[in-house]
Design a protein around this motif. Sequence first.
Motif, mmCIF file in Angstrom:
data_model
loop_
_atom_site.group_PDB
_atom_site.id
_atom_site.type_symbol
_atom_site.label_atom_id
_atom_site.label_comp_id
_atom_site.label_asym_id
_atom_site.label_seq_id
_atom_site.Cartn_x
_atom_site.Cartn_y
_atom_site.Cartn_z
ATOM 1 N N LYS A 47 0.864 -1.207 0.169
ATOM 2 C CA LYS A 47 -0.055 -0.017 0.082
ATOM 3 C C LYS A 47 0.964 1.236 0.044
ATOM 4 O O LYS A 47 1.952 1.088 0.491
ATOM 5 C CB LYS A 47 -0.757 -0.020 1.246
ATOM 6 N N ASN A 48 0.371 2.367 -0.733
ATOM 7 C CA ASN A 48 0.942 3.403 -0.506
ATOM 8 C C ASN A 48 0.987 4.019 0.961
ATOM 9 O O ASN A 48 -0.015 3.994 1.584
ATOM 10 C CB ASN A 48 -0.019 4.463 -1.294
ATOM 11 N N PRO A 49 2.341 4.529 1.365
ATOM 12 C CA PRO A 49 2.621 4.916 2.760
ATOM 13 C C PRO A 49 1.359 5.987 3.337
ATOM 14 O O PRO A 49 1.124 6.142 4.496
ATOM 15 C CB PRO A 49 3.829 5.456 2.944
ATOM 16 N N SER A 50 0.644 6.534 2.416
ATOM 17 C CA SER A 50 -0.255 7.788 2.666
ATOM 18 C C SER A 50 -1.899 6.987 2.999
ATOM 19 O O SER A 50 -2.657 7.685 3.707
ATOM 20 C CB SER A 50 -0.369 8.927 1.655
ATOM 21 N N GLU A 51 -1.918 5.839 2.621
ATOM 22 C CA GLU A 51 -3.233 5.361 2.836
ATOM 23 C C GLU A 51 -3.523 5.167 4.303
ATOM 24 O O GLU A 51 -2.510 4.894 5.365
ATOM 25 C CB GLU A 51 -3.200 3.811 2.159
ATOM 26 N N THR A 52 -4.749 4.999 4.637
ATOM 27 C CA THR A 52 -5.164 4.535 6.106
ATOM 28 C C THR A 52 -4.243 3.287 6.779
ATOM 29 O O THR A 52 -4.068 2.374 6.334
ATOM 30 C CB THR A 52 -6.547 4.183 6.217
ATOM 31 N N LEU A 53 -3.835 3.633 7.996
ATOM 32 C CA LEU A 53 -3.224 2.461 8.746
ATOM 33 C C LEU A 53 -4.098 1.398 9.213
ATOM 34 O O LEU A 53 -4.874 1.936 10.116
ATOM 35 C CB LEU A 53 -2.076 3.190 9.811
ATOM 36 N N GLU A 54 -3.751 0.255 8.948
ATOM 37 C CA GLU A 54 -4.766 -0.842 9.724
ATOM 38 C C GLU A 54 -4.099 -1.703 10.680
ATOM 39 O O GLU A 54 -3.106 -2.199 10.350
ATOM 40 C CB GLU A 54 -5.024 -1.745 8.534
ATOM 41 N N GLY A 55 -4.917 -1.940 11.592
ATOM 42 C CA GLY A 55 -4.422 -3.269 12.476
ATOM 43 C C GLY A 55 -3.509 -3.029 13.426
ATOM 44 O O GLY A 55 -3.457 -2.009 14.223
ATOM 45 N N THR A 56 -2.448 -3.879 13.650
ATOM 46 C CA THR A 56 -1.269 -3.902 14.560
ATOM 47 C C THR A 56 -0.156 -3.267 13.650
ATOM 48 O O THR A 56 0.276 -3.726 12.647
ATOM 49 C CB THR A 56 -1.054 -5.145 15.144
ATOM 50 N N ILE A 57 0.251 -1.880 13.959
ATOM 51 C CA ILE A 57 1.317 -1.075 13.256
ATOM 52 C C ILE A 57 2.661 -1.484 13.890
ATOM 53 O O ILE A 57 3.052 -1.332 14.881
ATOM 54 C CB ILE A 57 1.177 0.269 13.233
ATOM 55 N N LEU A 58 3.454 -1.837 12.974
ATOM 56 C CA LEU A 58 4.915 -2.044 13.165
ATOM 57 C C LEU A 58 5.727 -0.784 12.541
ATOM 58 O O LEU A 58 5.495 -0.286 11.370
ATOM 59 C CB LEU A 58 5.718 -3.351 12.688
ATOM 60 N N ILE A 59 6.522 -0.132 13.432
ATOM 61 C CA ILE A 59 7.488 0.922 12.743
ATOM 62 C C ILE A 59 8.741 0.501 13.443
ATOM 63 O O ILE A 59 8.976 0.442 14.638
ATOM 64 C CB ILE A 59 7.118 2.167 13.400
ATOM 65 N N SER A 60 9.598 0.383 12.348
ATOM 66 C CA SER A 60 11.350 0.189 12.734
ATOM 67 C C SER A 60 12.220 1.096 12.253
ATOM 68 O O SER A 60 12.333 0.851 10.960
ATOM 69 C CB SER A 60 11.402 -1.397 12.397
ATOM 70 N N HIS A 61 12.699 1.915 13.078
ATOM 71 C CA HIS A 61 13.813 2.757 12.347
ATOM 72 C C HIS A 61 13.317 3.637 11.256
ATOM 73 O O HIS A 61 14.160 3.700 10.449
ATOM 74 C CB HIS A 61 15.331 1.861 12.101
ATOM 75 N N VAL A 62 12.309 4.392 11.756
ATOM 76 C CA VAL A 62 11.740 5.199 10.593
ATOM 77 C C VAL A 62 11.801 6.851 11.001
ATOM 78 O O VAL A 62 12.093 7.462 10.334
ATOM 79 C CB VAL A 62 10.236 4.731 10.243
ATOM 80 N N LEU A 63 11.534 6.878 12.324
ATOM 81 C CA LEU A 63 11.393 8.078 12.945
ATOM 82 C C LEU A 63 12.491 9.361 12.384
ATOM 83 O O LEU A 63 12.080 10.472 12.208
ATOM 84 C CB LEU A 63 11.666 7.933 14.395
ATOM 85 N N THR A 64 13.710 8.897 12.578
ATOM 86 C CA THR A 64 14.573 9.819 12.176
ATOM 87 C C THR A 64 14.679 10.382 10.674
ATOM 88 O O THR A 64 15.080 11.348 10.520
ATOM 89 C CB THR A 64 16.009 9.462 12.515
ATOM 90 N N GLU A 65 14.052 9.474 9.774
ATOM 91 C CA GLU A 65 13.808 9.785 8.408
ATOM 92 C C GLU A 65 12.715 10.808 8.154
ATOM 93 O O GLU A 65 12.368 11.195 6.871
ATOM 94 C CB GLU A 65 13.878 8.515 7.615
ATOM 95 N N LEU A 66 11.887 10.851 9.287
ATOM 96 C CA LEU A 66 10.725 11.930 8.816
ATOM 97 C C LEU A 66 10.991 13.185 9.416
ATOM 98 O O LEU A 66 11.444 13.562 10.135
ATOM 99 C CB LEU A 66 9.690 11.199 9.757
#
Length: 326
Positions: free
Chosen positions: A125-144
């Motif tokens: 899915k395109n990252p701007s689409e709705t986030l669904e269910g249990t979300i995993l985020i790993s080592h992304v914060l500093t890139e935003l």
Amino acid sequence: MRQTPDPIHWNDLRELRDLFLADLPLERPYWTSLRQMSDYDRTLGERIGWKWDTVIKELKLRGWSPPSRVLTDFGCGTGIAARRMLAAFPGAFDRLVLMDHSAIATGFARNKIQEEFTGIPVELKNPSETLEGTILISHVLTELTETAQAGLAERLQSTDAVVWVEPGTVRCGKALVQQREILRERFTMVAPCPHQGECGLLLPENEAHWCHHFAPAPSSAHQDPFWGHFRRELNLDIGPVAYSFLVADKTAAGDGGLSHLIGKPLRAPKFLRVLSCQQEDIAELVASRRSGDIYRPLKQPASPAVYRFERRKNRITGGQWLGGDE
Ligand SMILES: C[S@@+](CC[C@H](N)C(=O)[O-])C[C@H]1O[C@@H](n2cnc3c(N)ncnc32)[C@H](O)[C@@H]1O
């Protein structure tokens, strides 16, 4: 016949490591090839996998399991977070969603997951689409960018659960505390927090501290020449590796009476000092042989660093390591 793995392109990997260490928002995709992704996955990505192993171990010890049958890996890269979760909770998910602004990344992650976990439908899915269910985020914060971080926090509000793992740097530790304060309005904090109140690290007297922990490398890695080579080529330790994390869930009850250590113990010849977070405070506690059996895991130090302490003021007088019954 056993196949020899392809050689790693260490120069390219060093460039990637430098990009990550620059700690600047990366608004454009930087993955350039499946070969580069494979090299990352066997090295830096695997090292991130050890952090996920420790986080998942803690979640299981604390009795948590994913509340939803849809799993989403946001900023999936090679999909290391999703793979660790699928392996740890077999049969728990009906569908996996992969999101990344790099199509090379989602393609690589999908192939890898379909090789390793047959039968789970994988959706890109395109990252701007709705986030669904249990979300995993790993080592992304500093890139935003800051705006993107705020937008992500807002989008997470409508999900079921969030399992978020980042480097154990001051910046990431503090940023996750900010995210916690937003998520706390709608979610129960599962880990590392042993309470649901405002984070004690926000108090002025705790300004010097940040929420971070250490994950061990598997013992096999210390004997493996491949990881010796990794250490020399990238000038990075094999482990323990520092991480910060946050797990929030709308359906969890939250457990009382636990303490979670922050950072590493400070050792003196006959005692040690730990920074410990619990419902009532964040405090420097002292343990020695007189603390009883609990001294051993504290000294080791055992991972995950979750305990039930008996305390007299700032002295640990007894208690139990949560992993003690393994
Ligand atoms: C350091 S990598 C981590 C990859 C993987 N999650 C892991 O732990 O190994 C960061 C990933 O986030 C992705 N990313 C960065 N900014 C993004 C954004 N705004 N939307 C979606 N993905 C993004 C990058 O393409 C990259 O795959």
